[in-house]
Design a protein around this motif. Structure first.
Motif, PDB file in Angstrom:
ATOM      1  N   HIS A  49       0.831  -1.200   0.000  1.00 23.24           N
ATOM      2  CA  HIS A  49       0.000   0.000   0.000  1.00 23.24           C
ATOM      3  C   HIS A  49       0.869   1.256   0.000  1.00 23.24           C
ATOM      4  O   HIS A  49       0.609   2.198  -0.763  1.00 23.24           O
ATOM      5  CB  HIS A  49      -0.898  -0.007   1.234  1.00 23.24           C
ATOM      6  CG  HIS A  49      -1.740   1.224   1.378  1.00 23.24           C
ATOM      7  ND1 HIS A  49      -3.024   1.311   0.881  1.00 23.24           N
ATOM      8  CD2 HIS A  49      -1.486   2.418   1.967  1.00 23.24           C
ATOM      9  CE1 HIS A  49      -3.514   2.505   1.148  1.00 23.24           C
ATOM     10  NE2 HIS A  49      -2.600   3.190   1.811  1.00 23.24           N
ATOM     11  N   ILE A  50       1.892   1.280   0.830  1.00 29.93           N
ATOM     12  CA  ILE A  50       2.761   2.460   0.894  1.00 29.93           C
ATOM     13  C   ILE A  50       3.477   2.658  -0.437  1.00 29.93           C
ATOM     14  O   ILE A  50       3.624   3.788  -0.919  1.00 29.93           O
ATOM     15  CB  ILE A  50       3.765   2.308   2.049  1.00 29.93           C
ATOM     16  CG1 ILE A  50       3.020   2.342   3.394  1.00 29.93           C
ATOM     17  CG2 ILE A  50       4.814   3.413   1.999  1.00 29.93           C
ATOM     18  CD1 ILE A  50       3.899   2.031   4.593  1.00 29.93           C
ATOM     19  N   GLU A  53       0.518   3.947  -2.791  1.00 28.67           N
ATOM     20  CA  GLU A  53      -0.267   5.131  -2.433  1.00 28.67           C
ATOM     21  C   GLU A  53       0.372   5.922  -1.305  1.00 28.67           C
ATOM     22  O   GLU A  53      -0.311   6.620  -0.564  1.00 28.67           O
ATOM     23  CB  GLU A  53      -1.679   4.700  -2.025  1.00 28.67           C
ATOM     24  CG  GLU A  53      -2.404   3.906  -3.095  1.00 28.67           C
ATOM     25  CD  GLU A  53      -3.838   3.605  -2.729  1.00 28.67           C
ATOM     26  OE1 GLU A  53      -4.514   4.492  -2.177  1.00 28.67           O
ATOM     27  OE2 GLU A  53      -4.294   2.490  -2.997  1.00 28.67           O
ATOM     28  N   GLY A  54       1.687   5.837  -1.194  1.00 25.06           N
ATOM     29  CA  GLY A  54       2.362   6.506  -0.092  1.00 25.06           C
ATOM     30  C   GLY A  54       2.226   8.008  -0.097  1.00 25.06           C
ATOM     31  O   GLY A  54       2.465   8.659   0.926  1.00 25.06           O
ATOM     32  N   LYS A  57      -1.883  11.368   1.902  1.00 22.65           N
ATOM     33  CA  LYS A  57      -1.686  11.710   3.313  1.00 22.65           C
ATOM     34  C   LYS A  57      -2.986  12.188   3.934  1.00 22.65           C
ATOM     35  O   LYS A  57      -2.990  13.007   4.847  1.00 22.65           O
ATOM     36  CB  LYS A  57      -0.615  12.810   3.439  1.00 22.65           C
ATOM     37  CG  LYS A  57       0.719  12.461   2.784  1.00 22.65           C
ATOM     38  CD  LYS A  57       1.387  11.271   3.437  1.00 22.65           C
ATOM     39  CE  LYS A  57       2.764  11.023   2.841  1.00 22.65           C
ATOM     40  NZ  LYS A  57       3.412   9.822   3.368  1.00 22.65           N
ATOM     41  N   GLN A  62       2.449   9.720   7.650  1.00 23.09           N
ATOM     42  CA  GLN A  62       2.851   8.387   8.114  1.00 23.09           C
ATOM     43  C   GLN A  62       1.716   7.642   8.819  1.00 23.09           C
ATOM     44  O   GLN A  62       1.921   6.941   9.800  1.00 23.09           O
ATOM     45  CB  GLN A  62       4.063   8.488   9.025  1.00 23.09           C
ATOM     46  CG  GLN A  62       5.330   8.965   8.325  1.00 23.09           C
ATOM     47  CD  GLN A  62       5.754   8.007   7.214  1.00 23.09           C
ATOM     48  OE1 GLN A  62       5.511   8.258   6.041  1.00 23.09           O
ATOM     49  NE2 GLN A  62       6.396   6.922   7.579  1.00 23.09           N
ATOM     50  N   ARG A  63       0.506   7.791   8.294  1.00 28.35           N
ATOM     51  CA  ARG A  63      -0.664   7.085   8.818  1.00 28.35           C
ATOM     52  C   ARG A  63      -1.456   6.580   7.623  1.00 28.35           C
ATOM     53  O   ARG A  63      -1.831   7.356   6.744  1.00 28.35           O
ATOM     54  CB  ARG A  63      -1.523   8.010   9.688  1.00 28.35           C
ATOM     55  CG  ARG A  63      -2.707   7.300  10.372  1.00 28.35           C
ATOM     56  CD  ARG A  63      -3.546   8.280  11.168  1.00 28.35           C
ATOM     57  NE  ARG A  63      -2.779   8.911  12.211  1.00 28.35           N
ATOM     58  CZ  ARG A  63      -2.619   8.436  13.443  1.00 28.35           C
ATOM     59  NH1 ARG A  63      -3.209   7.324  13.789  1.00 28.35           N
ATOM     60  NH2 ARG A  63      -1.882   9.083  14.327  1.00 28.35           N
ATOM     61  N   TYR A  64      -1.760   5.282   7.603  1.00 30.10           N
ATOM     62  CA  TYR A  64      -2.293   4.658   6.407  1.00 30.10           C
ATOM     63  C   TYR A  64      -3.555   3.854   6.699  1.00 30.10           C
ATOM     64  O   TYR A  64      -3.621   3.096   7.671  1.00 30.10           O
ATOM     65  CB  TYR A  64      -1.244   3.736   5.778  1.00 30.10           C
ATOM     66  CG  TYR A  64      -0.014   4.496   5.346  1.00 30.10           C
ATOM     67  CD1 TYR A  64      -0.006   5.221   4.157  1.00 30.10           C
ATOM     68  CD2 TYR A  64       1.122   4.522   6.150  1.00 30.10           C
ATOM     69  CE1 TYR A  64       1.110   5.942   3.767  1.00 30.10           C
ATOM     70  CE2 TYR A  64       2.245   5.248   5.769  1.00 30.10           C
ATOM     71  CZ  TYR A  64       2.232   5.955   4.579  1.00 30.10           C
ATOM     72  OH  TYR A  64       3.328   6.674   4.209  1.00 30.10           O
ATOM     73  N   VAL A  66      -5.754   0.919   5.164  1.00 28.33           N
ATOM     74  CA  VAL A  66      -5.575  -0.193   4.232  1.00 28.33           C
ATOM     75  C   VAL A  66      -6.771  -1.137   4.369  1.00 28.33           C
ATOM     76  O   VAL A  66      -7.015  -1.699   5.443  1.00 28.33           O
ATOM     77  CB  VAL A  66      -4.275  -0.966   4.521  1.00 28.33           C
ATOM     78  CG1 VAL A  66      -4.098  -2.093   3.506  1.00 28.33           C
ATOM     79  CG2 VAL A  66      -3.071  -0.033   4.512  1.00 28.33           C
ATOM     80  N   ASP A 105      -6.197   0.884  10.279  1.00 25.63           N
ATOM     81  CA  ASP A 105      -5.569   2.199  10.390  1.00 25.63           C
ATOM     82  C   ASP A 105      -4.231   1.982  11.085  1.00 25.63           C
ATOM     83  O   ASP A 105      -4.184   1.392  12.172  1.00 25.63           O
ATOM     84  CB  ASP A 105      -6.439   3.153  11.205  1.00 25.63           C
ATOM     85  CG  ASP A 105      -5.758   4.495  11.417  1.00 25.63           C
ATOM     86  OD1 ASP A 105      -5.791   5.321  10.488  1.00 25.63           O
ATOM     87  OD2 ASP A 105      -5.182   4.713  12.511  1.00 25.63           O
TER      88      ASP A 105
END
Length: 267
Positions: A49-50, A53-54, A57, A62-64, A66, A105
């Motif tokens: 994912h990062i 789609e890094g 934001k 730095q919070r994702y 998925v 999350d």
């Protein structure tokens, strides 16, 4: 450690706690043995994912967010059909609830405090009044949640207030944001209207928090769904088929992964 057993009276009290405070914590509900395969399977999903789609934001640095595939080990009926969990959910959003979300999350090192927010607007904002619960987030972590690795912070009781009134009470110090610490196996049932925010993960290890969404039968939010493989349908219980009935049926989960569409999350 053996799992905690919850009686009908315990379940009643858990549901009343959600109605009063906006959330409850169910200790030691999920066997750790069920969650260890999730830890292993989630790591490459997060990395992929990062990589894809890094640059998104929308949930903060730095919070994702998925989405999890509805396949082993994540399509686990011993979790999403857990009798205690569904008994609490049923008392809050009705026996004919729908299961609409299976995602995570995850804050990493370098994440920050989110703005205080709700996860959904009120049903009837023109009235200035809140309704009984209509959408729940069932959260459980894939690691222990500590003060250092980014616990969610919730303002107790604000789910039945307008956002403006809840923020006023926070500013006045009449309510406060409380970090929710959890151990692997704990489950939180949360009314998504309660004011809350994510906090920074100050460690070098990701802090994945799973969310399974349950809603009243008539609520549809197109930005969230669970893609159910057609081949899995014969293996689902009748209750699971009923809970998943409004989700898209797909021929395969091996198709190219689509970008996350649940982008607007804060209200």
């Amino acid at each position: 450690m053996s799992q905690t057993r919850y009686t009908s009276a315990d379940v009643d009290e858990l549901a009343r706690t959600v109605q009063r405070d906006g959330f409850c914590l169910i200790k030691n509900l999920i066997p750790k043995s069920l969650l260890l395969p999730w830890q292993e399977a989630f790591a490459p999903l997060l990395e992929g994912h990062i990589a894809r789609e890094g640059d998104l934001k929308n949930r903060g640095p730095q919070r994702y967010y998925v989405t999890l595939p509805f396949a082993a080990p994540f399509a686990e009926p011993r979790i999403y059909e857990n009798e205690t969990l569904l008994a609490v959910v049923e008392r809050l959003v009705g026996a004919d609830m729908t299961m609409v979300q299976l995602a995570t999350d995850t804050p990493l090192l370098g994440s920050d405090y989110q703005d205080v927010h709700r996860d959904t607007p009120p049903l009837f904002p023109e009235t200035g009044k809140e309704t009984p619960a209509f959408q729940l987030a069932v959260n459980f972590p894939l690691v222990d949640v500590t003060p250092e690795n980014g616990p969610v912070e919730i303002a107790r009781g604000t789910h039945m207030l307008s956002k403006a009134e809840g923020l006023r009470l926070l500013e006045a110090g009449e309510v406060r944001l409380e970090p929710v610490l959890m151990e692997l196996g704990d489950v939180m049932v949360r009314d998504v209207r309660g004011l809350h925010r994510g906090s920074p993960n100050r460690t070098r290890e990701p802090r994945p928090m799973v969310v399974i969404g349950y809603s009243r039968r008539w609520l549809f939010r197109p930005e969230v769904s669970i893609r159910v493989p057609r081949a899995s349908l014969p293996h689902l219980s009748d209750r699971a088929k009923q809970m998943l009935r409004f989700n898209p049926i797909v021929e395969s989960l091996d198709e190219p992964v689509e970008p996350e569409v649940y982008q607007a999350y804060a209200y």
